[in-house]
Motif scaffolding. Structure first.
Motif, PDB file in Angstrom:
ATOM      1  N   LYS A   1      39.547  37.660  23.827  1.00 17.43           N
ATOM      2  CA  LYS A   1      39.529  36.508  24.718  1.00 17.43           C
ATOM      3  C   LYS A   1      38.277  36.515  25.582  1.00 17.43           C
ATOM      4  O   LYS A   1      37.859  37.553  26.076  1.00 17.43           O
ATOM      5  N   GLN A   2      37.705  35.356  25.753  1.00 17.29           N
ATOM      6  CA  GLN A   2      36.514  35.203  26.575  1.00 17.29           C
ATOM      7  C   GLN A   2      36.914  34.596  27.910  1.00 17.29           C
ATOM      8  O   GLN A   2      37.485  33.519  27.961  1.00 17.29           O
ATOM      9  N   LEU A   3      36.602  35.303  28.989  1.00 17.83           N
ATOM     10  CA  LEU A   3      36.926  34.813  30.314  1.00 17.83           C
ATOM     11  C   LEU A   3      35.969  33.695  30.692  1.00 17.83           C
ATOM     12  O   LEU A   3      34.784  33.744  30.392  1.00 17.83           O
ATOM     13  N   ARG A   4      36.507  32.697  31.405  1.00 18.68           N
ATOM     14  CA  ARG A   4      35.703  31.514  31.696  1.00 18.68           C
ATOM     15  C   ARG A   4      36.183  30.870  32.996  1.00 18.68           C
ATOM     16  O   ARG A   4      37.364  30.891  33.316  1.00 18.68           O
ATOM     17  N   PHE A   5      35.251  30.303  33.751  1.00 20.85           N
ATOM     18  CA  PHE A   5      35.613  29.567  34.960  1.00 20.85           C
ATOM     19  C   PHE A   5      36.415  28.318  34.598  1.00 20.85           C
ATOM     20  O   PHE A   5      36.183  27.684  33.560  1.00 20.85           O
ATOM     21  N   ASN A   6      37.349  27.987  35.467  1.00 19.25           N
ATOM     22  CA  ASN A   6      38.209  26.824  35.253  1.00 19.25           C
ATOM     23  C   ASN A   6      37.382  25.540  35.381  1.00 19.25           C
ATOM     24  O   ASN A   6      36.765  25.303  36.430  1.00 19.25           O
ATOM     25  N   PRO A   7      37.339  24.700  34.352  1.00 19.10           N
ATOM     26  CA  PRO A   7      36.512  23.487  34.418  1.00 19.10           C
ATOM     27  C   PRO A   7      37.056  22.430  35.370  1.00 19.10           C
ATOM     28  O   PRO A   7      36.332  21.509  35.748  1.00 19.10           O
ATOM     29  N   GLU A   8      38.313  22.549  35.779  1.00 25.96           N
ATOM     30  CA  GLU A   8      38.892  21.545  36.669  1.00 25.96           C
ATOM     31  C   GLU A   8      38.507  21.770  38.125  1.00 25.96           C
ATOM     32  O   GLU A   8      38.259  20.809  38.869  1.00 25.96           O
ATOM     33  N   ASN A   9      38.457  23.041  38.548  1.00 21.78           N
ATOM     34  CA  ASN A   9      38.158  23.306  39.958  1.00 21.78           C
ATOM     35  C   ASN A   9      36.968  24.234  40.172  1.00 21.78           C
ATOM     36  O   ASN A   9      36.620  24.565  41.305  1.00 21.78           O
ATOM     37  N   GLY A  10      36.345  24.704  39.083  1.00 25.18           N
ATOM     38  CA  GLY A  10      35.174  25.563  39.211  1.00 25.18           C
ATOM     39  C   GLY A  10      35.454  26.920  39.808  1.00 25.18           C
ATOM     40  O   GLY A  10      34.579  27.516  40.445  1.00 25.18           O
ATOM     41  N   LYS A  11      36.655  27.455  39.602  1.00 25.13           N
ATOM     42  CA  LYS A  11      37.037  28.730  40.218  1.00 25.13           C
ATOM     43  C   LYS A  11      37.426  29.759  39.157  1.00 25.13           C
ATOM     44  O   LYS A  11      37.863  29.417  38.060  1.00 25.13           O
ATOM     45  N   PHE A  12      37.272  31.018  39.523  1.00 29.52           N
ATOM     46  CA  PHE A  12      37.814  32.129  38.750  1.00 29.52           C
ATOM     47  C   PHE A  12      38.524  33.047  39.732  1.00 29.52           C
ATOM     48  O   PHE A  12      37.914  33.537  40.684  1.00 29.52           O
ATOM     49  N   ARG A  13      39.832  33.278  39.507  1.00 31.42           N
ATOM     50  CA  ARG A  13      40.682  33.964  40.477  1.00 31.42           C
ATOM     51  C   ARG A  13      41.179  35.284  39.898  1.00 31.42           C
ATOM     52  O   ARG A  13      41.703  35.324  38.788  1.00 31.42           O
ATOM     53  N   ILE A  14      40.998  36.342  40.676  1.00 31.14           N
ATOM     54  CA  ILE A  14      41.371  37.691  40.250  1.00 31.14           C
ATOM     55  C   ILE A  14      42.444  38.242  41.184  1.00 31.14           C
ATOM     56  O   ILE A  14      42.284  38.224  42.406  1.00 31.14           O
ATOM     57  N   LEU A  15      43.522  38.747  40.606  1.00 27.73           N
ATOM     58  CA  LEU A  15      44.557  39.445  41.362  1.00 27.73           C
ATOM     59  C   LEU A  15      44.337  40.939  41.192  1.00 27.73           C
ATOM     60  O   LEU A  15      44.365  41.458  40.067  1.00 27.73           O
ATOM     61  N   GLN A  16      44.082  41.644  42.302  1.00 27.30           N
ATOM     62  CA  GLN A  16      43.942  43.098  42.271  1.00 27.30           C
ATOM     63  C   GLN A  16      45.253  43.751  42.694  1.00 27.30           C
ATOM     64  O   GLN A  16      45.723  43.572  43.815  1.00 27.30           O
ATOM     65  N   VAL A  17      45.825  44.530  41.777  1.00 29.45           N
ATOM     66  CA  VAL A  17      47.026  45.315  42.056  1.00 29.45           C
ATOM     67  C   VAL A  17      46.624  46.784  42.006  1.00 29.45           C
ATOM     68  O   VAL A  17      45.988  47.224  41.042  1.00 29.45           O
ATOM     69  N   THR A  18      46.962  47.538  43.023  1.00 30.63           N
ATOM     70  CA  THR A  18      46.530  48.935  43.035  1.00 30.63           C
ATOM     71  C   THR A  18      47.653  49.862  43.482  1.00 30.63           C
ATOM     72  O   THR A  18      48.551  49.474  44.229  1.00 30.63           O
ATOM     73  N   ASP A  19      47.615  51.074  42.974  1.00 29.41           N
ATOM     74  CA  ASP A  19      48.549  52.132  43.393  1.00 29.41           C
ATOM     75  C   ASP A  19      50.004  51.713  43.205  1.00 29.41           C
ATOM     76  O   ASP A  19      50.802  51.768  44.146  1.00 29.41           O
ATOM     77  N   MET A  20      50.355  51.339  41.974  1.00 28.40           N
ATOM     78  CA  MET A  20      51.753  50.982  41.693  1.00 28.40           C
ATOM     79  C   MET A  20      52.658  52.201  41.754  1.00 28.40           C
ATOM     80  O   MET A  20      53.838  52.090  42.079  1.00 28.40           O
TER      81      MET A  20
END
Length: 341
Positions: free
Chosen positions: A28-47
């Motif tokens: 899969k190729q990651l890509r910015f959202n063409p509708e809002n121009g955003k790329f959003r990352i959720l960081q989860v750490t130390d589960m």
């Protein structure tokens, strides 16, 4: 062309089809959202995941303890995904607590199940306890690489002498319909900062970033890693895990250094101090012709595991400054770096 680099130690829904595509190799190729121009990352750490329902919580209020287990961590992640609808989920180490995980494979499968079930692309690096169950550090990472929907990699191909496991980068391409559609404008670097010192008699404590990983809670050794980041000019932020009660961002030499806090209920925390996770939102510039251009800004905030998933500590980490960025890096190449300290 402008590109941003973030280092993530280390970082979905029906929208995932809009922001990912095939690059011809089945990945899969990651890509910015063409509708809002955003790329959003959720960081989860130390589960700190171990044996699911059988694993008690640590450092919670008395009225929480009786029915609290690893599944509180999973429920929190499911709620985060539903609320934020990220384009990428990044797990920055200490995914399982090896000493309490009787079967590493089962614990890893359970720990990452919210991301897998969401169908959202995800990536992971290791912490200092992931290999302390029934799999070696290398085999933990190999298992993660083989899991569904993951973009994690064991190591770069052709670099057999690199230290650690889980050193790789992911590129995020411009929005569909823009002149940047075939350009990588955001680079996510994932690094394995090791577990414990390989020279304990001389240098006790944790491991460190090795010179072989510099081809582009800290250790006692200063390996020059941060200096190398500063010298690149394009690294704008570093996101890390390991210290469960640290969730601050600070800037040093133009690079934002951000802790993720602690997301897991089986690791140490503080009773009454909500578990949390970090969001990172990268936005594109709108060009005069109406197209989406290169990266405009990087924002971050955290979500608490309370009744309302309360967002806190919103912060603008970086914003595009044409004169400054063109002088320092020509047309620019920007990145995010992620690791586990």
């Amino acid at each position: 062309m402008s590109r941003i680099m973030l280092i993530i130690f280390l970082v979905l829904c029906s929208l995932s089809s809009l922001i990912t595509s095939s690059n011809g190799s089945g990945t899969k190729q990651l890509r910015f959202n063409p509708e809002n121009g955003k790329f959003r990352i959720l960081q989860v750490t130390d589960m700190n995941f171990a044996d699911g329902w059988m694993t008690p919580c640590e450092d919670v209020l008395p009225n929480q303890f009786a029915h609290c287990s690893d599944h509180m961590t999973s429920e929190f992640i499911y709620r985060l995904i539903e609320a934020e609808k990220p384009d990428l989920i990044v797990f920055t180490g200490y995914n399982i607590y090896g000493p309490d995980a009787t079967d590493a494979v089962k614990s890893l499968n359970a720990a990452f199940s919210p991301a897998i079930n969401s169908k959202i692309p995800w990536a992971a690096v290791l912490g200092n306890h992931d290999q302390e169950s029934t799999l070696s550090r290398k085999n933990v990472m190999k298992h993660i690489v083989g899991m569904e929907n993951t973009l994690s990699q064991l190591n770069p191909s052709g670099f057999d002498d690199i230290d650690g496991y889980g050193n790789y980068n992911l590129e995020v391409y411009g929005a569909e319909g823009s002149s940047y559609v075939n350009d990588s404008i955001l680079n996510l670097y994932f690094l394995d900062s090791g577990d414990y010192s390989t020279l304990p008699s001389a240098i006790p404590g944790y491991g460190w970033i090795k010179p072989s990983q510099q081809r582009i809670s800290s250790a006692y050794v200063n390996s020059g890693f941060f200096t190398r980041l500063v010298e690149q000019f394009d690294v704008k932020a570093v996101f890390t895990g390991h210290d469960h009660l640290n969730d601050f961002c600070g800037e040093l030499a133009g690079i934002n250094l951000c802790y993720g806090g602690g997301s897991g209920y089986h690791g140490y925390g503080k009773a009454g101090w909500s578990r949390r996770a970090r969001m990172v939102e990268v936005s594109l510039r709108k060009l005069l012709n109406g197209e989406w251009g290169s990266v405009k800004s990087i924002k971050t905030w955290k979500r608490l595991d309370d009744e309302n998933l309360t967002p806190i500590d919103g912060k603008l980490l970086w914003t595009y400054q044409p004169d400054k960025d063109c002088i320092r890096k020509g047309f620019g190449y920007y990145s995010l770096v992620s690791q586990f300290f």
